[in-house]
Design a protein around this motif. Structure first.
Motif, PDB file in Angstrom:
ATOM      1  N   SER A   1      61.041   4.262  47.265  1.00  0.00           N
ATOM      2  CA  SER A   1      60.743   4.899  45.972  1.00  0.00           C
ATOM      3  C   SER A   1      59.263   5.235  45.817  1.00  0.00           C
ATOM      4  O   SER A   1      58.877   5.890  44.847  1.00  0.00           O
ATOM      5  CB  SER A   1      61.179   3.977  44.822  1.00  0.00           C
ATOM      6  OG  SER A   1      60.367   2.803  44.786  1.00  0.00           O
ATOM      7  N   ILE A   2      58.458   4.814  46.761  1.00  0.00           N
ATOM      8  CA  ILE A   2      57.028   5.145  46.692  1.00  0.00           C
ATOM      9  C   ILE A   2      56.863   6.649  46.929  1.00  0.00           C
ATOM     10  O   ILE A   2      57.287   7.163  47.969  1.00  0.00           O
ATOM     11  CB  ILE A   2      56.222   4.363  47.752  1.00  0.00           C
ATOM     12  CG1 ILE A   2      56.437   2.861  47.609  1.00  0.00           C
ATOM     13  CG2 ILE A   2      54.750   4.703  47.643  1.00  0.00           C
ATOM     14  CD1 ILE A   2      55.774   2.040  48.699  1.00  0.00           C
ATOM     15  N   PRO A   3      56.254   7.367  45.983  1.00  0.00           N
ATOM     16  CA  PRO A   3      56.098   8.817  46.168  1.00  0.00           C
ATOM     17  C   PRO A   3      55.105   9.139  47.281  1.00  0.00           C
ATOM     18  O   PRO A   3      54.168   8.375  47.532  1.00  0.00           O
ATOM     19  CB  PRO A   3      55.584   9.306  44.804  1.00  0.00           C
ATOM     20  CG  PRO A   3      54.983   8.099  44.166  1.00  0.00           C
ATOM     21  CD  PRO A   3      55.753   6.917  44.669  1.00  0.00           C
ATOM     22  N   ASP A   4      55.318  10.271  47.933  1.00  0.00           N
ATOM     23  CA  ASP A   4      54.476  10.652  49.072  1.00  0.00           C
ATOM     24  C   ASP A   4      53.015  10.830  48.696  1.00  0.00           C
ATOM     25  O   ASP A   4      52.114  10.517  49.489  1.00  0.00           O
ATOM     26  CB  ASP A   4      55.009  11.957  49.693  1.00  0.00           C
ATOM     27  CG  ASP A   4      56.378  11.772  50.334  1.00  0.00           C
ATOM     28  OD1 ASP A   4      56.713  10.616  50.664  1.00  0.00           O
ATOM     29  OD2 ASP A   4      57.102  12.770  50.482  1.00  0.00           O
ATOM     30  N   TRP A   5      52.745  11.318  47.463  1.00  0.00           N
ATOM     31  CA  TRP A   5      51.361  11.620  47.082  1.00  0.00           C
ATOM     32  C   TRP A   5      50.482  10.374  47.065  1.00  0.00           C
ATOM     33  O   TRP A   5      49.259  10.470  47.255  1.00  0.00           O
ATOM     34  CB  TRP A   5      51.312  12.314  45.723  1.00  0.00           C
ATOM     35  CG  TRP A   5      51.755  11.460  44.555  1.00  0.00           C
ATOM     36  CD1 TRP A   5      52.989  11.418  44.001  1.00  0.00           C
ATOM     37  CD2 TRP A   5      50.945  10.531  43.820  1.00  0.00           C
ATOM     38  NE1 TRP A   5      53.021  10.505  42.960  1.00  0.00           N
ATOM     39  CE2 TRP A   5      51.772   9.953  42.825  1.00  0.00           C
ATOM     40  CE3 TRP A   5      49.619  10.122  43.894  1.00  0.00           C
ATOM     41  CZ2 TRP A   5      51.307   9.003  41.923  1.00  0.00           C
ATOM     42  CZ3 TRP A   5      49.149   9.163  42.989  1.00  0.00           C
ATOM     43  CH2 TRP A   5      49.986   8.612  42.017  1.00  0.00           C
ATOM     44  N   VAL A   6      51.078   9.211  46.836  1.00  0.00           N
ATOM     45  CA  VAL A   6      50.297   7.975  46.731  1.00  0.00           C
ATOM     46  C   VAL A   6      49.551   7.691  48.031  1.00  0.00           C
ATOM     47  O   VAL A   6      48.386   7.272  48.024  1.00  0.00           O
ATOM     48  CB  VAL A   6      51.203   6.777  46.367  1.00  0.00           C
ATOM     49  CG1 VAL A   6      50.394   5.486  46.326  1.00  0.00           C
ATOM     50  CG2 VAL A   6      51.881   7.008  45.034  1.00  0.00           C
ATOM     51  N   PHE A   7      50.215   7.923  49.168  1.00  0.00           N
ATOM     52  CA  PHE A   7      49.596   7.597  50.454  1.00  0.00           C
ATOM     53  C   PHE A   7      48.358   8.451  50.724  1.00  0.00           C
ATOM     54  O   PHE A   7      47.394   7.983  51.336  1.00  0.00           O
ATOM     55  CB  PHE A   7      50.629   7.778  51.575  1.00  0.00           C
ATOM     56  CG  PHE A   7      51.806   6.860  51.469  1.00  0.00           C
ATOM     57  CD1 PHE A   7      51.722   5.540  51.870  1.00  0.00           C
ATOM     58  CD2 PHE A   7      53.014   7.311  50.937  1.00  0.00           C
ATOM     59  CE1 PHE A   7      52.803   4.687  51.779  1.00  0.00           C
ATOM     60  CE2 PHE A   7      54.108   6.467  50.837  1.00  0.00           C
ATOM     61  CZ  PHE A   7      53.999   5.148  51.254  1.00  0.00           C
ATOM     62  N   ASP A   8      48.372   9.701  50.267  1.00  0.00           N
ATOM     63  CA  ASP A   8      47.201  10.567  50.433  1.00  0.00           C
ATOM     64  C   ASP A   8      46.149  10.301  49.365  1.00  0.00           C
ATOM     65  O   ASP A   8      44.954  10.451  49.606  1.00  0.00           O
ATOM     66  CB  ASP A   8      47.627  12.043  50.371  1.00  0.00           C
ATOM     67  CG  ASP A   8      48.541  12.419  51.520  1.00  0.00           C
ATOM     68  OD1 ASP A   8      48.383  11.833  52.612  1.00  0.00           O
ATOM     69  OD2 ASP A   8      49.420  13.282  51.319  1.00  0.00           O
ATOM     70  N   PHE A   9      46.600   9.912  48.171  1.00  0.00           N
ATOM     71  CA  PHE A   9      45.674   9.694  47.060  1.00  0.00           C
ATOM     72  C   PHE A   9      44.870   8.407  47.216  1.00  0.00           C
ATOM     73  O   PHE A   9      43.701   8.350  46.834  1.00  0.00           O
ATOM     74  CB  PHE A   9      46.464   9.656  45.748  1.00  0.00           C
ATOM     75  CG  PHE A   9      45.627   9.404  44.527  1.00  0.00           C
ATOM     76  CD1 PHE A   9      44.807  10.391  44.008  1.00  0.00           C
ATOM     77  CD2 PHE A   9      45.673   8.174  43.874  1.00  0.00           C
ATOM     78  CE1 PHE A   9      44.046  10.159  42.864  1.00  0.00           C
ATOM     79  CE2 PHE A   9      44.919   7.934  42.742  1.00  0.00           C
ATOM     80  CZ  PHE A   9      44.100   8.931  42.235  1.00  0.00           C
ATOM     81  N   MET A  10      45.464   7.371  47.771  1.00  0.00           N
ATOM     82  CA  MET A  10      44.807   6.067  47.839  1.00  0.00           C
ATOM     83  C   MET A  10      43.712   6.062  48.913  1.00  0.00           C
ATOM     84  O   MET A  10      43.995   6.167  50.104  1.00  0.00           O
ATOM     85  CB  MET A  10      45.842   4.972  48.146  1.00  0.00           C
ATOM     86  CG  MET A  10      45.235   3.578  48.255  1.00  0.00           C
ATOM     87  SD  MET A  10      44.397   3.080  46.732  1.00  0.00           S
ATOM     88  CE  MET A  10      45.813   2.937  45.628  1.00  0.00           C
ATOM     89  N   PRO A  11      42.450   5.917  48.521  1.00  0.00           N
ATOM     90  CA  PRO A  11      41.370   5.849  49.514  1.00  0.00           C
ATOM     91  C   PRO A  11      41.261   4.448  50.098  1.00  0.00           C
ATOM     92  O   PRO A  11      41.848   3.488  49.582  1.00  0.00           O
ATOM     93  CB  PRO A  11      40.130   6.192  48.679  1.00  0.00           C
ATOM     94  CG  PRO A  11      40.456   5.694  47.310  1.00  0.00           C
ATOM     95  CD  PRO A  11      41.946   5.879  47.144  1.00  0.00           C
ATOM     96  N   LEU A  12      40.523   4.332  51.181  1.00  0.00           N
ATOM     97  CA  LEU A  12      40.288   3.008  51.764  1.00  0.00           C
ATOM     98  C   LEU A  12      39.427   2.164  50.843  1.00  0.00           C
ATOM     99  O   LEU A  12      39.534   0.937  50.824  1.00  0.00           O
ATOM    100  CB  LEU A  12      39.618   3.159  53.132  1.00  0.00           C
ATOM    101  CG  LEU A  12      40.460   3.800  54.237  1.00  0.00           C
ATOM    102  CD1 LEU A  12      39.628   3.972  55.505  1.00  0.00           C
ATOM    103  CD2 LEU A  12      41.695   2.942  54.532  1.00  0.00           C
ATOM    104  N   ARG A  13      38.556   2.823  50.089  1.00  0.00           N
ATOM    105  CA  ARG A  13      37.661   2.112  49.162  1.00  0.00           C
ATOM    106  C   ARG A  13      38.066   2.471  47.733  1.00  0.00           C
ATOM    107  O   ARG A  13      37.951   3.607  47.309  1.00  0.00           O
ATOM    108  CB  ARG A  13      36.212   2.532  49.408  1.00  0.00           C
ATOM    109  CG  ARG A  13      35.177   1.804  48.555  1.00  0.00           C
ATOM    110  CD  ARG A  13      33.787   2.261  48.944  1.00  0.00           C
ATOM    111  NE  ARG A  13      33.546   3.633  48.559  1.00  0.00           N
ATOM    112  CZ  ARG A  13      32.914   4.010  47.438  1.00  0.00           C
ATOM    113  NH1 ARG A  13      32.475   3.103  46.599  1.00  0.00           N
ATOM    114  NH2 ARG A  13      32.724   5.279  47.182  1.00  0.00           N
TER     115      ARG A  13
END
Length: 713
Positions: free
Chosen positions: A512-524
């Motif tokens: 259920s995790i949307p795809d945009w979250v993985f690109d939006f979340m930075p390492l910092r």
């Protein structure tokens, strides 16, 4: 009321025969001022007579009642000599320590936005003080000179002309100290700014300050002369364009005042004559908060409208609240109210909306929380403890708390809410436990804990508050927090876990995790997600909840820093061309149809669905200053200044970067105006943050449950 130097010059223009030199110094002023007192003994009647000297040259200078206001504005560089501020520490005892806010202010001194809060204490003032007035131009020409040297030079010139005799001690500047989390002005003196004038008057116990823009509600401490050394480094000095914009903002804010029986009780939501009024001609509780803060932060403050608003909404709380045949809880505060005038009976009445007229017929959960928060800001600014001690005010807080702290079937300390109960007042998929309400709930609980009196059932409420905020802070910090590490953990969750040892406590399905979250979340960086409930996590970013969590210390210092890191890392997404996104990202396609019900106003990147709201500038600025990142706030404000006034102060902007004025946005939206002013004043004077910020409660931190590794989220 003391006569200002501005008034003297206006009087001089009107009467050419009137002169400020010569015989005028022989006249006596019927109004005396209070000198500085270093101890209680000096406040005796005998010492008052010794230390109080007449301001002789002000006696016969009386202004006509019909003075042209524009003439006064032209001379508005002058600052009045104000009476001494008496410090009352009674409220201070019930507040938590503000040591870390002091550290933030200390850190902010290194930035080009802060004022130096460290000065010398004003010594005993000569009864016949005459000092040549200093200009901003003079200070810029000699940036390295200390204020003492500038005044000493002025004194020497006056002495040479036989104008004044002043000791060096009388030219020492005052300090503005932060005591118990509050800014208090001790033994301060105020002078005016003009060219080649000698002034004679009793020195008063107020702050020696400069105003660099006529209508800016913030005064800059003269003692912080290093701001003039940072002119090329993005310092506090305003550009002519910015100064004009601030002037316009104050003027439009004052025109939005709503009066009831001759007293200001709030501000209109908007003043757009080109569109249907609908409910924009009403006073909204949540909308008034930035307006009230602007009036409190202004120098001098205008607390009357805030006091009247607090009492009037409290009175409305006591009315019977019915929607169809159902009666709402006694503690519910209105969403809005409107002043109606009956010309036949020549009588004013109030039309109140508790949600019965709202879209979706939803009562505002956030109104009561904002009311408590604004009450605390008012008390901190005015020290009006008489208002706080009034039985109806104490009862009003308890009624709000009773609604929120009542026992039920909840297994979570969070507050269950419907769609449309907050700033997002339409269906936007926030049903459940939205972060905005949880952060406001926590903030209001901590404010109420400071202000409640322990008499009668007050002690019981305080105990219930302490238990709730401890559980709430643990829950939010643990289950709502998302960063790169936590996202990776959720991605690898196992489902259908049972017992207290379960890692996936809410049975969230990783798919259920949307795809945009993985690109939006930075390492910092990281942030508090929008909602957490069984089998559901709303990963959207909501600005109000995250900023309120920082201001109320709901998040840890490390999490607060990570939120600011995320804002910087995702500047184009969250700030764009016009600050700033209320939520990110926008709902589109099938998701938009399912969640909003085909809402034609909340289309993608518009209104609540990813629109950009200038009012949120004040929340971002406050959070940035608290975390020690004022440069983020300044950058956002400068971005808004490029278009906000030219576009007519719209309610919101549309587009992925906020490029376009909102399709249905009202112009001259009052909280867009007030939000800009509050942001501006906090950046220019970081001590204003103390009106809207709470430090971490060490008792809460110590009482948190420590989870075992086997039950980590």
């Amino acid at each position: 009321m003391s006569t200002t130097l501005r008034e003297l010059l206006v009087a001089e223009r009107e009467s050419e025969a009137c002169s400020l030199s010569g015989d005028i110094s022989d006249k006596e002023d019927s109004t005396t001022t209070s000198p500085l007192f270093s101890s209680e003994e000096e406040q005796s009647p005998e010492n008052l007579k010794k230390n109080t000297a007449p301001a002789a040259f002000l006696l016969d200078l009386k202004l006509s009642e019909n003075l042209d206001k524009e003439e006064l504005t032209k001379s508005s560089e002058f600052i009045t000599l104000e009476p001494a501020t008496i410090v009352d520490n009674s409220f201070e005892e019930s507040e938590p320590s503000y040591s870390s806010v002091k550290e933030v202010l200390k850190t902010a001194e290194e930035s080009p936005f802060s004022s130096d809060l460290k000065c010398k204490k004003l010594s005993k003032i000569s009864s016949d003080l005459k000092i040549e007035l200093v200009t901003l131009t003079d200070l810029i020409k000699e940036p390295s000179a200390t204020l003492e040297k500038v005044i000493a030079k002025s004194v020497e010139k006056c002495e040479a002309e036989g104008e004044a005799t002043v000791s060096e001690e009388s030219a020492v500047i005052t300090s503005r100290e932060v005591v118990g989390g509050r800014t208090t002005e001790k033994d301060e003196a105020t002078v005016s700014v003009q060219i080649n004038e000698c002034v004679s008057d009793n020195a008063k116990s107020t702050a020696l300050t400069l105003k660099q823009c006529p209508s800016v509600g913030v005064k800059l401490d003269v003692s912080d002369l290093n701001i003039f050394q940072r002119l090329n480094g993005g310092g506090l000095l305003l550009s002519p364009e910015s100064c004009t914009m601030v002037d316009e903002a104050w003027e439009r804010l004052s025109k939005s005042y709503v009066y009831f029986k001759g007293k200001p009780v709030g501000t209109l939501a908007a003043m757009d004559t080109s569109a249907d009024a609908l409910n924009y001609n009403q006073v909204f509780v949540r909308d008034f908060v930035p307006s009230g803060l602007a009036c409190l932060m202004k120098e001098p403050p205008e607390p009357e409208i805030v006091r009247n608003f607090l009492l009037k909404t409290l009175h409305l709380q006591g009315l019977e609240k019915r929607v169809d045949n159902f009666t709402l809880g006694e503690g519910v505060l209105p969403a809005s109210f409107k002043v109606l005038y009956d010309s036949d009976q020549e009588k004013e009445t109030l039309l109140v909306d508790f949600g019965a007229s709202a879209i979706g017929r939803v009562a505002p959960v956030d109104s009561g929380f904002w009311w408590i928060i604004l009450l605390r800001s008012y008390i901190k600014r005015t020290r009006d403890y008489a208002l706080l001690d009034r039985p109806e005010v104490q009862k009003g807080m308890k009624l709000i708390l009773k609604l929120c702290l009542s026992d039920g079937f909840d297994t979570f300390p969070t507050l269950l809410c419907a769609d449309g109960c907050s700033m997002i007042d339409r269906r936007m998929g926030i049903y459940g436990y939205p972060i905005e309400i949880q952060a406001l709930f926590y903030f209001a609980l901590r404010c109420a804990k400071q202000m409640l009196k322990p008499e009668r059932d007050g002690k019981e409420f305080i105990e219930r508050i302490e238990k709730r905020i401890a559980a709430l802070s643990y829950h939010i910090q643990t289950y709502y927090w998302l960063d790169f590490t936590q996202l990776n953990n959720i991605y690898r969750y196992k489902t259908e876990e049972y017992s207290h040892t379960a890692v996936n406590k809410f049975n969230v399905i990783p798919e259920s995790i949307p795809d945009w979250v993985f690109d939006f979340m930075p390492l910092r960086g990281g942030y508090l997600i929008g909602n957490v409930s069984p089998a559901r996590m709303d990963f959207r970013w909501f600005l109000v909840g995250n900023c309120i969590a920082i201001l109320s210390s709901l998040v840890t210092p490390a999490q607060a820093t990570a939120i600011m890191d995320l804002v910087e890392e995702r500047w184009e997404d969250l700030i764009g061309e016009m600050p700033l996104k209320i939520t990110y990202p926008a709902l589109e396609g099938h998701e938009w149809r399912a969640v909003t019900g085909f809402d034609p106003k909340n289309t993608r990147w518009s209104y609540h669905n990813g629109g950009s709201w200038p009012v949120l500038l004040w929340l971002l600025s406050a959070a940035c200053i608290k975390v020690g990142r004022p440069q983020i706030a300044k950058r956002a404000i400068e971005l808004a200044e490029q278009r906000l006034s030219k576009d007519g102060w719209p309610e919101y902007y549309d587009g992925k970067t906020g490029r376009y004025v909102g399709k249905q946005a009202r112009k001259y939206q009052t909280w867009s105006i007030a939000g800009y002013l509050v942001a501006k004043m906090m950046v220019e004077n970081p001590s204003n943050l103390l009106l809207i910020s709470l430090e971490e409660d060490k008792k809460i931190a110590k009482s948190r449950i420590v989870r075992s590794n086997s039950s980590s989220f």
